[in-house]
Design an enzyme around this catalytic site. Structure first.
Site, PDB file in Angstrom:
ATOM      1  N   LEU A   1      23.927  58.882 -19.137  1.00  0.00           N
ATOM      2  CA  LEU A   1      23.837  59.434 -20.490  1.00  0.00           C
ATOM      3  C   LEU A   1      25.050  58.937 -21.285  1.00  0.00           C
ATOM      4  O   LEU A   1      25.902  59.699 -21.729  1.00  0.00           O
ATOM      5  CB  LEU A   1      23.780  60.960 -20.434  1.00  0.00           C
ATOM      6  CG  LEU A   1      23.229  61.695 -21.644  1.00  0.00           C
ATOM      7  CD1 LEU A   1      21.931  61.094 -22.158  1.00  0.00           C
ATOM      8  CD2 LEU A   1      23.006  63.157 -21.325  1.00  0.00           C
ATOM      9  N   HIS A   2      25.144  57.620 -21.401  1.00  0.00           N
ATOM     10  CA  HIS A   2      26.253  56.966 -22.090  1.00  0.00           C
ATOM     11  C   HIS A   2      25.712  56.051 -23.164  1.00  0.00           C
ATOM     12  O   HIS A   2      24.556  55.628 -23.116  1.00  0.00           O
ATOM     13  CB  HIS A   2      27.088  56.152 -21.088  1.00  0.00           C
ATOM     14  CG  HIS A   2      27.693  57.003 -20.032  1.00  0.00           C
ATOM     15  ND1 HIS A   2      28.827  57.756 -20.234  1.00  0.00           N
ATOM     16  CD2 HIS A   2      27.293  57.273 -18.764  1.00  0.00           C
ATOM     17  CE1 HIS A   2      29.109  58.427 -19.132  1.00  0.00           C
ATOM     18  NE2 HIS A   2      28.185  58.153 -18.225  1.00  0.00           N
ATOM     19  N   ALA A   3      26.527  55.734 -24.134  1.00  0.00           N
ATOM     20  CA  ALA A   3      26.218  54.778 -25.201  1.00  0.00           C
ATOM     21  C   ALA A   3      24.836  54.988 -25.815  1.00  0.00           C
ATOM     22  O   ALA A   3      24.594  55.990 -26.462  1.00  0.00           O
ATOM     23  CB  ALA A   3      26.437  53.354 -24.713  1.00  0.00           C
TER      24      ALA A   3
ATOM     25  N   PRO B   1      21.685  55.674 -24.593  1.00  0.00           N
ATOM     26  CA  PRO B   1      20.930  56.883 -24.258  1.00  0.00           C
ATOM     27  C   PRO B   1      21.520  58.152 -24.888  1.00  0.00           C
ATOM     28  O   PRO B   1      20.784  59.017 -25.360  1.00  0.00           O
ATOM     29  CB  PRO B   1      20.993  56.946 -22.731  1.00  0.00           C
ATOM     30  CG  PRO B   1      21.211  55.543 -22.312  1.00  0.00           C
ATOM     31  CD  PRO B   1      22.069  54.940 -23.384  1.00  0.00           C
TER      32      PRO B   1
ATOM     33  N   VAL C   1      27.786  61.835 -17.609  1.00  0.00           N
ATOM     34  CA  VAL C   1      26.536  61.903 -16.848  1.00  0.00           C
ATOM     35  C   VAL C   1      26.151  60.504 -16.360  1.00  0.00           C
ATOM     36  O   VAL C   1      26.062  59.571 -17.153  1.00  0.00           O
ATOM     37  CB  VAL C   1      25.399  62.506 -17.702  1.00  0.00           C
ATOM     38  CG1 VAL C   1      24.102  62.534 -16.923  1.00  0.00           C
ATOM     39  CG2 VAL C   1      25.786  63.903 -18.176  1.00  0.00           C
TER      40      VAL C   1
END
Length: 91
Positions: free
Chosen positions: A14-16, A18, A55
């Site tokens: 759950l980075h950048a 997303p 995440v």
């Protein structure tokens, strides 16, 4: 309040991109929306909050929604996660 537990399956976690897509989807609803991971609860309408969670692929998170459109918000966000944020190359 609606609570949905989901598993993040895409490689980026759950980075950048997303995280940005999650915030955009969250902001389409009037309900309060939070993400919970390992006892840490953050506002899902805040990119900084989501990034703080760190995440990764395979992590479980809980999506909490509360408000007039809580059911719709929870369903839409669960679908977003279940569909790997619409990112075809993320698997």
């Amino acid at each position: 309040m609606v609570r949905e537990e989901v598993i993040i399956r895409n490689r980026a976690g759950l980075h950048a991109k997303p995280a940005s897509l999650f915030v955009q989807k969250s902001n389409q609803f009037v309900s309060e929306i939070y993400i919970v991971k390992d006892e840490v609860r953050v506002n899902a309408k805040s990119i900084m909050g989501i990034m703080i969670l760190g995440v990764h692929q395979g992590d479980a998170i809980v999506i909490e929604t509360s408000g007039d459109d809580e059911q719709e918000a929870a369903a839409a966000l669960k679908e977003l996660v279940d569909n790997n944020f619409g990112l075809a190359d993320e698997g």
